[in-house]
Design a protein around this motif. Structure first.
Motif, PDB file in Angstrom:
ATOM      1  N   VAL A 629       1.172  -1.239   0.267  1.00  0.00           N
ATOM      2  CA  VAL A 629      -0.687   0.059   0.467  1.00  0.00           C
ATOM      3  C   VAL A 629       1.283   1.336  -0.032  1.00  0.00           C
ATOM      4  CG1 VAL A 629      -1.870  -1.084   1.201  1.00  0.00           C
ATOM      5  CG2 VAL A 629      -0.219   0.243   2.344  1.00  0.00           C
ATOM      6  N   SER A 630       0.136   2.963  -0.469  1.00  0.00           N
ATOM      7  CA  SER A 630       0.608   3.496  -1.059  1.00  0.00           C
ATOM      8  C   SER A 630       0.627   4.704   1.080  1.00  0.00           C
ATOM      9  CB  SER A 630       0.555   4.896  -1.695  1.00  0.00           C
ATOM     10  OG  SER A 630      -0.613   4.729  -1.304  1.00  0.00           O
ATOM     11  N   PRO A 631       1.500   5.264   1.141  1.00  0.00           N
ATOM     12  CA  PRO A 631       1.519   6.040   2.068  1.00  0.00           C
ATOM     13  C   PRO A 631      -0.105   7.026   2.538  1.00  0.00           C
ATOM     14  CG  PRO A 631       3.865   6.248   1.250  1.00  0.00           C
ATOM     15  CD  PRO A 631       2.686   6.091   0.411  1.00  0.00           C
ATOM     16  N   GLU A 632      -0.600   6.751   1.041  1.00  0.00           N
ATOM     17  CA  GLU A 632      -1.517   7.567   1.274  1.00  0.00           C
ATOM     18  C   GLU A 632      -2.939   6.708   1.209  1.00  0.00           C
ATOM     19  OE1 GLU A 632       1.237   9.726  -0.748  1.00  0.00           O
ATOM     20  OE2 GLU A 632       0.369   7.864  -1.291  1.00  0.00           O
ATOM     21  N   GLU A 633      -2.938   4.793   0.890  1.00  0.00           N
ATOM     22  CA  GLU A 633      -3.364   3.879   1.077  1.00  0.00           C
ATOM     23  C   GLU A 633      -4.063   3.892   2.571  1.00  0.00           C
ATOM     24  OE1 GLU A 633      -4.460   1.991  -3.219  1.00  0.00           O
ATOM     25  OE2 GLU A 633      -2.097   1.777  -1.975  1.00  0.00           O
ATOM     26  N   ALA A 634      -2.491   3.752   3.279  1.00  0.00           N
ATOM     27  CA  ALA A 634      -2.106   3.717   4.462  1.00  0.00           C
ATOM     28  C   ALA A 634      -2.733   4.881   5.244  1.00  0.00           C
ATOM     29  CB  ALA A 634      -0.436   4.409   4.800  1.00  0.00           C
ATOM     30  N   ALA A 635      -2.792   5.868   5.152  1.00  0.00           N
ATOM     31  CA  ALA A 635      -3.410   7.128   6.110  1.00  0.00           C
ATOM     32  C   ALA A 635      -5.005   6.836   5.778  1.00  0.00           C
ATOM     33  CB  ALA A 635      -3.377   8.295   5.437  1.00  0.00           C
ATOM     34  N   ASP A 636      -5.607   5.673   4.501  1.00  0.00           N
ATOM     35  CA  ASP A 636      -6.864   5.583   4.572  1.00  0.00           C
ATOM     36  C   ASP A 636      -7.403   4.433   5.553  1.00  0.00           C
ATOM     37  OD1 ASP A 636      -7.193   7.463   2.725  1.00  0.00           O
ATOM     38  OD2 ASP A 636      -7.153   6.674   1.242  1.00  0.00           O
ATOM     39  N   MET A 637      -6.451   3.544   5.752  1.00  0.00           N
ATOM     40  CA  MET A 637      -6.701   2.368   6.655  1.00  0.00           C
ATOM     41  C   MET A 637      -7.166   3.292   8.062  1.00  0.00           C
ATOM     42  SD  MET A 637      -3.747  -0.052   4.979  1.00  0.00           S
ATOM     43  CE  MET A 637      -3.830  -2.010   6.226  1.00  0.00           C
ATOM     44  N   ILE A 638      -6.145   4.033   8.622  1.00  0.00           N
ATOM     45  CA  ILE A 638      -6.098   4.185  10.028  1.00  0.00           C
ATOM     46  C   ILE A 638      -6.774   5.324  10.078  1.00  0.00           C
ATOM     47  CG2 ILE A 638      -4.647   6.324  11.038  1.00  0.00           C
ATOM     48  CD1 ILE A 638      -2.163   5.919   9.535  1.00  0.00           C
ATOM     49  N   ILE A 670       3.148   1.873   8.052  1.00  0.00           N
ATOM     50  CA  ILE A 670       2.804   1.073   7.266  1.00  0.00           C
ATOM     51  C   ILE A 670       3.268   0.672   5.900  1.00  0.00           C
ATOM     52  CG2 ILE A 670       0.154   0.472   6.129  1.00  0.00           C
ATOM     53  CD1 ILE A 670      -0.172   2.307   9.248  1.00  0.00           C
ATOM     54  N   SER A 671       3.580   1.529   5.022  1.00  0.00           N
ATOM     55  CA  SER A 671       3.701   1.143   3.746  1.00  0.00           C
ATOM     56  C   SER A 671       4.726   0.914   3.378  1.00  0.00           C
ATOM     57  CB  SER A 671       3.531   2.925   2.983  1.00  0.00           C
ATOM     58  OG  SER A 671       3.961   2.701   2.020  1.00  0.00           O
ATOM     59  N   THR A 672       6.363   1.456   4.621  1.00  0.00           N
ATOM     60  CA  THR A 672       7.111   0.457   4.533  1.00  0.00           C
ATOM     61  C   THR A 672       6.765  -1.198   4.760  1.00  0.00           C
ATOM     62  OG1 THR A 672       8.345   2.003   4.805  1.00  0.00           O
ATOM     63  CG2 THR A 672       9.721   0.415   5.093  1.00  0.00           C
ATOM     64  N   LEU A 673       6.179  -1.289   5.765  1.00  0.00           N
ATOM     65  CA  LEU A 673       5.936  -3.482   5.660  1.00  0.00           C
ATOM     66  C   LEU A 673       5.370  -3.826   4.927  1.00  0.00           C
ATOM     67  CD1 LEU A 673       7.149  -4.659   8.217  1.00  0.00           C
ATOM     68  CD2 LEU A 673       5.010  -4.604   9.176  1.00  0.00           C
ATOM     69  N   SER A 674       4.701  -3.147   4.275  1.00  0.00           N
ATOM     70  CA  SER A 674       3.608  -3.855   3.516  1.00  0.00           C
ATOM     71  C   SER A 674       4.726  -3.872   2.200  1.00  0.00           C
ATOM     72  CB  SER A 674       2.549  -3.199   2.886  1.00  0.00           C
ATOM     73  OG  SER A 674       2.803  -1.674   1.975  1.00  0.00           O
ATOM     74  N   GLU A 675       5.695  -3.124   1.992  1.00  0.00           N
ATOM     75  CA  GLU A 675       6.220  -3.521   0.366  1.00  0.00           C
ATOM     76  C   GLU A 675       7.093  -4.852   0.827  1.00  0.00           C
ATOM     77  OE1 GLU A 675       8.825   0.195  -0.241  1.00  0.00           O
ATOM     78  OE2 GLU A 675       7.237   0.816  -0.992  1.00  0.00           O
ATOM     79  N   VAL A 676       7.902  -4.862   2.138  1.00  0.00           N
ATOM     80  CA  VAL A 676       8.604  -6.182   2.755  1.00  0.00           C
ATOM     81  C   VAL A 676       7.765  -6.961   1.900  1.00  0.00           C
ATOM     82  CG1 VAL A 676       9.851  -7.279   4.607  1.00  0.00           C
ATOM     83  CG2 VAL A 676      10.099  -4.565   4.150  1.00  0.00           C
ATOM     84  N   ALA A 677       6.405  -7.488   2.772  1.00  0.00           N
ATOM     85  CA  ALA A 677       5.468  -8.205   3.084  1.00  0.00           C
ATOM     86  C   ALA A 677       5.628  -8.835   1.507  1.00  0.00           C
ATOM     87  CB  ALA A 677       4.336  -8.187   3.163  1.00  0.00           C
ATOM     88  N   ALA A 678       4.988  -7.838   0.605  1.00  0.00           N
ATOM     89  CA  ALA A 678       5.114  -7.908  -1.465  1.00  0.00           C
ATOM     90  C   ALA A 678       6.206  -8.307  -1.865  1.00  0.00           C
ATOM     91  CB  ALA A 678       4.886  -6.665  -1.488  1.00  0.00           C
ATOM     92  N   ASN A 679       7.336  -7.139  -1.222  1.00  0.00           N
ATOM     93  CA  ASN A 679       8.604  -8.194  -2.163  1.00  0.00           C
ATOM     94  C   ASN A 679       9.302  -9.066  -1.532  1.00  0.00           C
ATOM     95  OD1 ASN A 679       8.766  -5.471  -3.800  1.00  0.00           O
ATOM     96  ND2 ASN A 679       9.740  -4.870  -1.788  1.00  0.00           N
ATOM     97  N   SER A 680       9.401  -9.756  -0.204  1.00  0.00           N
ATOM     98  CA  SER A 680       9.645 -10.691   0.509  1.00  0.00           C
ATOM     99  C   SER A 680       8.763 -11.948   0.574  1.00  0.00           C
ATOM    100  CB  SER A 680      10.156 -10.422   1.918  1.00  0.00           C
ATOM    101  OG  SER A 680      11.090  -9.608   1.506  1.00  0.00           O
TER     102      SER A 680
END
Length: 715
Positions: A629-638, A670-680
């Protein structure tokens, strides 16, 4: 069907020229006899034959002793012989070039491991000859446009109205009731199919076929689980590209195939929540409300998605108030009439005022008045749709209260305007027929009216949200190994807090001051190094993922002697050989949050965020989205988790930090950890950060982290 090289062409399955029934007897209530009788009434484009070793005809249909004895090729074989005999029938069909078999017989994977083995043998035989299987344990299919009904369930006894709704269902009996409900609501069916055990042709493939078939204007999916997520995603992306609405009615979303279910992330973010996030990311509108879905499909089959601006006309003042309340609860707006409409209605109304919802009061008996009033309302540019709420009306022949006829005529005149109706009590079939012929969808309850409008409206919302997005599902083997850790072949590995800390710190996730120790002597030194202030001490043991439930957490350790004693006590409870004790400085915690990822077997990598702490599983207030998720999408999650918004608002007030700054900081994490999940995802199954805390001063810190690595498959 639109040509597409990588899309299965199932047109012969749904539009066969010749169907052979195998397993029909003279007994009327057997599956084969029922299916033959229903197909006789609605054969579509097909010639019907029966394969029977002894009889010359059954139900007036000519019999042949075998497939080989038929004088023309068979497109579909409908098989309803006892389970033990299906294998030989499949061999015979395959040997004679039958391209499709619909297997109504049961006794396969649904019965256990032995049945699953028999099912696998069927598939192997069929595939070796290019024969495709629908089922087994399958209730069949419909092609309402060509008038084909192929199946044994009672629902096949009834003719369907042709239309644009295609339905793929991982259920049989519910499917029949569902398509009947869509028809009753005013929608029409193109294709409908029960997938049975999905030994070969599955829901994802059928979904993709309907996406590419122009006969289907809108698609409904009655889903439990998806076995080929890549095909399903490809179909969903294509549906979004061509603007074809897709609704999913989901059931049985229990967790399946989870690894390392001991971590919070797998239980909170996986299974049903991950499935919902996945559907949403693909632009598929999900609901578990069958009645609202039926009505929504009728709306969508009749025209454009609904966008929440609704005019309501009621034959009752109380009814008008009822619809207004229901609409408010569903987030449907009832805007004021425009000035021109108000002026026109004000001239027409005698017994009431021109409010939305509009009570017809005593005006319902005047056809000319109704035509003028309805024309004014349908012409109002402020209204995207018009709904009629009708109380019990007299028959048309009596010539009074012609409300339905006038409403239907207004819809025909204003064809571009969406229209629907809700009848309190029974709606006479003549009135229902008038409305449906005019393209008016009909709800049988106030709940299904507003629920269906809301569901249909989400189609437009999801389409807007997906604009410009076309995420590619991360490949199973994509990404580099994270943390540099490799589990033993066949086993998963729990990476503990201190082992994950350096990697997460590098990614910008902050931690408290902390040390890891394995003895009392080391604990003494660490207590002094940490500043001689109270610390929290926790056991870190790969065999004890939840410390609190294992008496593995001690708070407020206030001296070096106590630290040494607690360390020895905790280490005495250790199970794993690499166990150690984590010592953390203590700070007043203001907000506890949960941040986790899991690689779900269907949805792929997802990220979850919400309220944290030990009760995260018992009462989860979380938002789950497909990663990354992007930082903007993460903000929507919050913003979608009210309890978190309230906690951050209070923290901002007490700490002096700006609320927006807190949200920006959290969104980045949130965005950073989501990238870890997708890439790893090749190596990481799930990540838990619980709690991700804020101190009273407004400082973020990861208090407890665990990472579950994916098991390595031995070569």
């Amino acid at each position: 069907m639109t040509p597409q090289s990588d899309v299965s062409d199932l047109s012969k399955l749904f539009s066969p020229q010749h169907i052979a029934f195998i397993g029909v007897s003279r007994r009327e209530r057997t599956l084969g006899a029922l299916a033959l009788g229903f197909a006789k009434a609605r054969p579509g484009l097909a010639r019907l034959s029966v394969i029977h070793p002894e009889l010359a005809e059954i139900q007036g249909v000519q019999c042949a002793r075998s497939i080989a004895d038929l004088d023309s090729a068979v497109d579909v074989a409908f098989i309803s012989v006892p389970g033990a005999a299906v294998g030989s029938v499949i061999e015979d069909c395959a040997a004679h070039g039958v391209p499709y078999a619909v297997i109504g017989s049961s006794g396969y994977a649904e019965t256990g491991s032995e049945g699953a083995d028999r099912q696998a043998e069927l598939v192997e035989t069929a595939r070796s000859h290019g024969l495709r299987l629908l089922g087994p344990n399958c209730n069949g299919l419909w092609n309402a446009i060509d008038g084909l009904s192929l199946g044994f369930n009672t629902s096949h006894e009834h003719a369907l109205r042709p239309g644009g709704v295609g339905v793929v269902a991982q259920t049989g009996a519910v499917l029949g009731s569902f398509i009947a409900g869509v028809q009753r609501a005013g929608g029409g069916i193109s294709y409908a199919v029960s997938t049975g055990n999905e030994a070969d042709i599955d829901a994802a493939e059928l979904f993709e076929f309907m996406v590419h078939d122009d006969r289907c204007r809108v698609i409904a999916l009655l889903l439990d689980t998806i076995t080929r997520p890549d095909v399903f995603e490809r179909a969903a992306r294509r549906a979004a590209e061509v603007g074809k609405p897709v609704l999913a009615v989901t059931f049985g979303k229990s967790p399946k195939g989870r690894h390392a279910a001991e971590l919070h992330s797998a239980r909170v973010a996986g299974g049903g929540r991950a499935f919902s996030a996945w559907l949403r990311s693909l632009g598929i509108v999900e609901t578990s409300d069958l009645e609202s879905a039926m009505f929504a499909l009728a709306l969508l089959d009749n025209g454009e998605p609904f966008d929440a601006d609704l005019a309501v006309i009621s034959t009752s003042g109380a009814g008008a108030a009822l619809i207004a309340d229901l609409a408010a609860d569903a987030g449907i707006t009832l805007p004021d009439f425009s000035p021109d409409t108000l002026a026109e209605l004000d001239k027409l109304l005698t017994f009431t005022k021109p409010y939305n919802p509009l009570d017809l009061a005593g005006h319902g008996n005047d056809p000319q008045w109704l035509d003028q009033a309805f024309d004014a309302i349908f012409s109002d540019p402020a209204m995207h749709a018009v709904a009629l709420m009708s109380t019990l009306l007299p028959p048309k022949a009596r010539g009074i209260a012609p409300v339905v006829s006038a409403f239907a005529a207004a819809k025909v005149k204003h064809a571009a305007k969406s229209a629907c109706a809700y009848a309190v009590g029974p709606l006479a079939e003549e009135h229902r027929a008038d409305l449906i012929e005019a393209g008016v969808a009909i709800a049988d309850s106030g709940h299904s009216l507003v629920g269906g409008l809301h569901t249909a409206g989400l189609v437009r919302t999801y389409a807007a949200a997906r604009a410009g997005k076309n995420r590619t599902r991360p490949a199973e083997a994509a990404g580099e190994r994270w943390l540099g850790e490799t589990p033993a072949p066949g086993a998963s590995k729990l990476v503990l807090h201190d082992a994950a800390r350096s990697e997460l710190t590098r990614l910008g996730i902050p931690f408290l001051e902390e040390r890891s120790v394995t003895s009392g002597a080391e604990a003494r030194k660490a207590w002094l190094t940490l500043g001689g202030s109270p610390v929290a001490m926790k056991i870190m043991d790969s065999n004890m993922p939840h410390k609190a439930s294992s008496d593995g957490l001690v708070l407020g350790v206030a001296g070096e002697d106590e630290a040494a004693q607690v360390a020895e006590q905790l280490m005495s409870r250790a199970v794993a050989g690499d166990a150690r004790v984590l010592m953390q400085t203590m700070a007043p915690i203001a907000v506890e949050l949960f941040l986790g990822t899991v690689d779900d077997p269907q949805a792929g990598p997802v990220i979850a965020f919400g309220r944290g702490g030990s009760a995260v599983e018992e009462s989860p207030d979380v938002a789950v989205e497909v990663a990354p998720v992007s930082p903007e999408e993460a903000a929507d999650m919050i913003s979608s988790v009210p309890v978190v918004v309230a906690a951050l608002t209070g923290l901002a007030r007490r700490s002096g930090r700006a609320y927006d700054a807190l949200v920006d900081e959290l969104s980045a994490v949130i965005s950073t950890l989501s990238e870890v999940a997708a890439n790893s995802r090749a190596t990481v199954h799930s990540i838990d950060v619980n709690p991700l805390a804020y101190t009273e001063s407004g400082q973020m810190a990861a208090i407890d982290v665990r990472v579950q690595l994916r098991p390595v498959i031995a070569e």
